[in-house]
Design a protein around this motif. Structure first.
Motif, PDB file in Angstrom:
ATOM      1  N   UNK A   2       0.826  -1.204   0.000  1.00  0.00           N
ATOM      2  CA  UNK A   2       0.000   0.000   0.000  1.00  0.00           C
ATOM      3  C   UNK A   2       0.865   1.261   0.000  1.00  0.00           C
ATOM      4  N   UNK A   3       0.234   2.383  -0.368  1.00  0.00           N
ATOM      5  CA  UNK A   3       0.920   3.671  -0.389  1.00  0.00           C
ATOM      6  C   UNK A   3       0.082   4.698   0.360  1.00  0.00           C
ATOM      7  N   UNK A   4       0.733   5.780   0.784  1.00  0.00           N
ATOM      8  CA  UNK A   4       0.015   6.857   1.456  1.00  0.00           C
ATOM      9  C   UNK A   4      -0.926   7.575   0.504  1.00  0.00           C
ATOM     10  N   UNK A   5      -0.499   7.786  -0.742  1.00  0.00           N
ATOM     11  CA  UNK A   5      -1.298   8.558  -1.687  1.00  0.00           C
ATOM     12  C   UNK A   5      -1.169   7.997  -3.091  1.00  0.00           C
ATOM     13  N   UNK A   6      -2.305   7.801  -3.747  1.00  0.00           N
ATOM     14  CA  UNK A   6      -2.337   7.443  -5.161  1.00  0.00           C
ATOM     15  C   UNK A   6      -2.917   8.620  -5.940  1.00  0.00           C
ATOM     16  N   UNK A   7      -2.249   9.004  -7.004  1.00  0.00           N
ATOM     17  CA  UNK A   7      -2.708  10.103  -7.857  1.00  0.00           C
ATOM     18  C   UNK A   7      -3.252   9.494  -9.143  1.00  0.00           C
ATOM     19  N   UNK A   8      -4.563   9.692  -9.350  1.00  0.00           N
ATOM     20  CA  UNK A   8      -5.253   8.985 -10.419  1.00  0.00           C
ATOM     21  C   UNK A   8      -5.529   9.839 -11.649  1.00  0.00           C
ATOM     22  N   UNK A   9      -5.093  11.082 -11.638  1.00  0.00           N
ATOM     23  CA  UNK A   9      -5.330  11.953 -12.785  1.00  0.00           C
ATOM     24  C   UNK A   9      -4.262  11.731 -13.869  1.00  0.00           C
ATOM     25  N   UNK A  10      -4.592  12.015 -15.131  1.00  0.00           N
ATOM     26  CA  UNK A  10      -3.613  11.828 -16.210  1.00  0.00           C
ATOM     27  C   UNK A  10      -2.322  12.588 -15.941  1.00  0.00           C
ATOM     28  N   UNK A  11      -1.210  11.974 -16.302  1.00  0.00           N
ATOM     29  CA  UNK A  11       0.102  12.614 -16.177  1.00  0.00           C
ATOM     30  C   UNK A  11       0.564  13.054 -17.556  1.00  0.00           C
ATOM     31  N   UNK A  12       1.195  14.211 -17.608  1.00  0.00           N
ATOM     32  CA  UNK A  12       1.675  14.791 -18.858  1.00  0.00           C
ATOM     33  C   UNK A  12       3.177  15.013 -18.776  1.00  0.00           C
ATOM     34  N   UNK A  13       3.809  15.076 -19.919  1.00  0.00           N
ATOM     35  CA  UNK A  13       5.146  15.653 -19.970  1.00  0.00           C
ATOM     36  C   UNK A  13       4.951  17.125 -20.272  1.00  0.00           C
ATOM     37  N   UNK A  14       5.348  17.987 -19.338  1.00  0.00           N
ATOM     38  CA  UNK A  14       5.238  19.428 -19.527  1.00  0.00           C
ATOM     39  C   UNK A  14       6.473  19.945 -20.257  1.00  0.00           C
ATOM     40  N   UNK A  15       6.241  20.657 -21.340  1.00  0.00           N
ATOM     41  CA  UNK A  15       7.306  21.307 -22.113  1.00  0.00           C
ATOM     42  C   UNK A  15       7.161  22.807 -21.898  1.00  0.00           C
ATOM     43  N   UNK A  16       8.056  23.377 -21.120  1.00  0.00           N
ATOM     44  CA  UNK A  16       7.911  24.766 -20.688  1.00  0.00           C
ATOM     45  C   UNK A  16       8.896  25.680 -21.404  1.00  0.00           C
ATOM     46  N   UNK A  17       8.358  26.725 -22.036  1.00  0.00           N
ATOM     47  CA  UNK A  17       9.161  27.754 -22.679  1.00  0.00           C
ATOM     48  C   UNK A  17       9.411  28.866 -21.659  1.00  0.00           C
ATOM     49  N   UNK A  18      10.621  28.965 -21.196  1.00  0.00           N
ATOM     50  CA  UNK A  18      10.963  29.865 -20.096  1.00  0.00           C
ATOM     51  C   UNK A  18      11.434  31.216 -20.620  1.00  0.00           C
ATOM     52  N   UNK A  19      10.999  32.299 -19.960  1.00  0.00           N
ATOM     53  CA  UNK A  19      11.547  33.618 -20.224  1.00  0.00           C
ATOM     54  C   UNK A  19      10.930  34.365 -21.388  1.00  0.00           C
ATOM     55  N   UNK A  20       9.724  34.002 -21.795  1.00  0.00           N
ATOM     56  CA  UNK A  20       9.043  34.757 -22.847  1.00  0.00           C
ATOM     57  C   UNK A  20       8.665  36.145 -22.329  1.00  0.00           C
ATOM     58  N   UNK A  21       8.824  37.167 -23.155  1.00  0.00           N
ATOM     59  CA  UNK A  21       8.406  38.492 -22.717  1.00  0.00           C
ATOM     60  C   UNK A  21       6.894  38.643 -22.804  1.00  0.00           C
ATOM     61  N   UNK A  22       6.252  37.871 -23.676  1.00  0.00           N
ATOM     62  CA  UNK A  22       4.801  37.805 -23.737  1.00  0.00           C
ATOM     63  C   UNK A  22       4.386  36.594 -24.564  1.00  0.00           C
ATOM     64  N   UNK A  23       3.104  36.225 -24.472  1.00  0.00           N
ATOM     65  CA  UNK A  23       2.584  35.096 -25.230  1.00  0.00           C
ATOM     66  C   UNK A  23       2.497  35.485 -26.703  1.00  0.00           C
ATOM     67  N   UNK A  24       2.980  34.645 -27.615  1.00  0.00           N
ATOM     68  CA  UNK A  24       2.897  34.989 -29.036  1.00  0.00           C
ATOM     69  C   UNK A  24       1.450  35.130 -29.518  1.00  0.00           C
ATOM     70  N   UNK A  25       1.233  36.089 -30.386  1.00  0.00           N
ATOM     71  CA  UNK A  25      -0.055  36.244 -31.044  1.00  0.00           C
ATOM     72  C   UNK A  25      -0.112  35.291 -32.237  1.00  0.00           C
ATOM     73  N   UNK A  26      -1.309  35.033 -32.792  1.00  0.00           N
ATOM     74  CA  UNK A  26      -1.390  34.176 -33.977  1.00  0.00           C
ATOM     75  C   UNK A  26      -0.477  34.685 -35.087  1.00  0.00           C
ATOM     76  N   UNK A  27       0.318  33.786 -35.627  1.00  0.00           N
ATOM     77  CA  UNK A  27       1.240  34.136 -36.699  1.00  0.00           C
ATOM     78  C   UNK A  27       2.541  34.743 -36.236  1.00  0.00           C
ATOM     79  N   UNK A  28       2.721  34.893 -34.917  1.00  0.00           N
ATOM     80  CA  UNK A  28       3.907  35.555 -34.369  1.00  0.00           C
ATOM     81  C   UNK A  28       4.819  34.536 -33.696  1.00  0.00           C
ATOM     82  N   UNK A  29       6.116  34.748 -33.771  1.00  0.00           N
ATOM     83  CA  UNK A  29       7.102  33.914 -33.099  1.00  0.00           C
ATOM     84  C   UNK A  29       7.830  34.752 -32.049  1.00  0.00           C
TER      85      UNK A  29
END
Length: 302
Positions: A2-29
């Motif tokens: 047995x374990x103290x806690x089971x986490x049953x929600x989906x797990x993701x691989x998070x890909x994080x873009x660090x240090x953006x000055x703002x969120x890109x607009x459509x068509x913008x990089x």
């Protein structure tokens, strides 16, 4: 085992873009200053619980792909058990934090844990969302979350009767307002407490409040400079379960959980911000919090 806690929600691989000055607009990089890979979704709560000294398991499926292999390795490095099943593909989220908030894009193949898989872990406690509430093993303390999609789907509808068996319902302010239709968080918590024994509403920098059988409690937030708020709610849940595991009173549970979540947003990615038990206790002492962890009794000759 047995374990103290089971986490049953989906797990993701998070890909994080660090240090953006703002969120890109459509068509913008826009150019990021760094790119990070880390466990996301239900894996955040599992890692947070493990760093706080609880035995934890991720029970959600992971893909038999390169992404899933990486996630399983990252979880093993954190001492988190993986008790899910292999599926074809692993969920992925791209995160773009900026100005204390973030934008996200997610791919989720839609695989989910089963009641048999969750029960086989024999968890003392389980964290899962409302749609998976019927999967909770009998006898386990059940902490229920609500994602944004689920909150919108449940808006204006009667909440499931199974919530009455939960230990607590944990939602953020937006989710609470959607579920209850109430004009403010305090009213929403009171209304949600009619469905669950205890309703907890997180308020971001304003702290958290709770309503239910243990009374109504509001605790203030902790002032920090937010870099990335991703996963703060997942880590709030981890610390809340940890404090409840050790028998802390409601106000103390909330204060520890608010502190843990607040500390996490100071850096990019939730896992990087999930501090260890020692670090949390040291920070907590500065806010007048007493450790709820019961130390083993010392022998007379020690």
């Amino acid at each position: 085992m047995s374990v103290d806690l089971a986490c049953a929600e989906p797990a993701f691989l998070d890909l994080t873009m660090v240090g953006l000055d703002r969120i890109p607009k459509p068509g913008e990089e826009r150019l990021a200053q760094d790119f990070l890979r880390s466990p996301g979704g239900g894996a955040i709560t599992a890692v947070g619980a493990a760093r706080l000294g609880l035995s934890s398991s991720l029970t959600s499926p992971l893909g038999d792909d390169a992404v899933g292999m990486l996630l399983r390795t990252l979880l093993a490095d954190e001492g988190v058990r993986w008790d899910g099943r292999l599926v074809e593909r692993t969920p992925v989220t791209v995160i773009m934090p900026t100005d204390g908030d973030r934008a996200m894009a997610t791919f989720d193949p839609g695989e989910s844990v089963t009641a048999t898989e969750l029960g086989a872990v024999e968890p003392r406690a389980v964290v899962l969302s409302i749609p998976r509430l019927p999967l909770a093993p009998a006898g386990a303390r059940t902490y229920v979350s609500v994602g944004d999609l689920d909150a919108r789907a449940l808006a204006g509808r009667e909440l499931p009767a199974e919530l009455s068996t939960a230990r607590a319902l944990l939602v953020n302010e937006r989710e609470a307002l959607l579920l209850s239709g109430a004009p403010d968080a305090q009213t929403a918590a009171a209304q949600l407490a009619r469905a669950a024994p205890l309703a907890i509403v997180t308020l971001g920098p304003e702290g958290a409040l709770a309503a239910g059988a243990e009374g109504t409690v509001h605790v203030e937030g902790v002032a920090v400079e937010a870099v990335d708020t991703t996963g703060a709610g997942d880590l709030f849940a981890a610390a809340y379960v940890w404090a409840d595991h050790w028998g802390a009173a409601l106000e103390q549970r909330l204060r520890w959980a608010v502190l843990y979540a607040s500390l996490s947003v100071r850096v990019a990615t939730a896992v990087a911000g999930a501090v260890t038990l020692r670090a949390l206790l040291e920070e907590g002492a500065g806010y007048g919090l007493t450790s709820p962890v019961r130390q083993p009794a010392m022998k007379e000759d020690q």
